[in-house]
Design a protein around this motif. Sequence first.
Motif: not given
Length: 292
Positions: A213, A215, A221, A225, A235, A269-271, A275, A277, A280
């Motif tokens: 990702n 972002i 945020r 993370t 990410t 790896d979470e969105t 976000d 983006i 993705r």
Amino acid sequence: MTLDTKDAPKNRYAGAPRAADFTIDQDWASYSAAEHDRWDRLFRRQLEVTIGRASQTALNAMAALQLSASGIPDMEQLSDRLEAITGWRVVPVAELVPDEVFFDHLANRRFPAGAFIRPEAEFDYLQEPDIFHDIFGHVPMLANPVFADFMEAYGKGGQRAMQLSQLHNLARLYWYTVEFGLIREAGGLRIYGAGILSSPNETVFALEDDSPNRIGFDLARIMRTKYIIDDFQQTYFVIDSFEALLEACYKDFGSVYGDVKIKHDLEPDETIQTDAIITRGTLDYFRTKSGP
Ligand SMILES: C[C@H](O)[C@H](O)C1=Nc2c(nc(N)[nH]c2=O)NC1
Ligand SMILES: [Fe+3]
């Protein structure tokens, strides 16, 4: 020219006498021809892959600091050139130093750099930061006045985060910016993170692979993370400018820590809904890595 003999100590500075602030004597004259040659090969290979991928700021600074494939730099001489630009110096250490020592150096515009160079057997990958990672990866960015201010502010923020026992949140900011940060430039996304800039494979992966990702930068945020330490990042966070990064960090972290504390941590790896983006990721690289 003799390559490292197999019984050469992995880090010959490990037992070096050190000062209270963990600095040591780089003893530049003690580097062997094999060690200088290894620097030159690492430097040539990395310069080739970073052209057109590294932030223009980093590439300009490499020239301004006369970093080159002419043997391992003498940190005193390199520091004199860097200090003339942003007041920062590079101080030799034997290995990773305790967080509070690290923050104190940064808060006083001193960047602790490992004096040892990786053994031949770890030419492609090593876990702890050696002189190539620290000087090729970190020092050029310290020649940028805005980034230089950010790193000093980070050092000061670190001491406070330790008092508030929220160092893990601040360490994530360091990880996703200073070590693995991307920036939006005229020609597209570019790299300023030292962990990427000093790794030939991640330099290509971070910009060109579909897996991760990418972002938009978001302070709170990022502080939520988690990150991976022994593989490519799942990410990457992208800043619009170093001014924007510094601006974002002039906030009162106390309130940010308060917010972050009550929210759950996020997987690498979470969105999430909020976000911004940019790309993705397919996460394919990580799926194949972790088996079918
Ligand atoms: C503080 C930072 O997040 C990280 O934990 C540290 N990094 C380093 C360190 N020590 C050295 N020599 N180099 C680092 O990059 N100590 C602590
Ligand atoms: Fe580093």
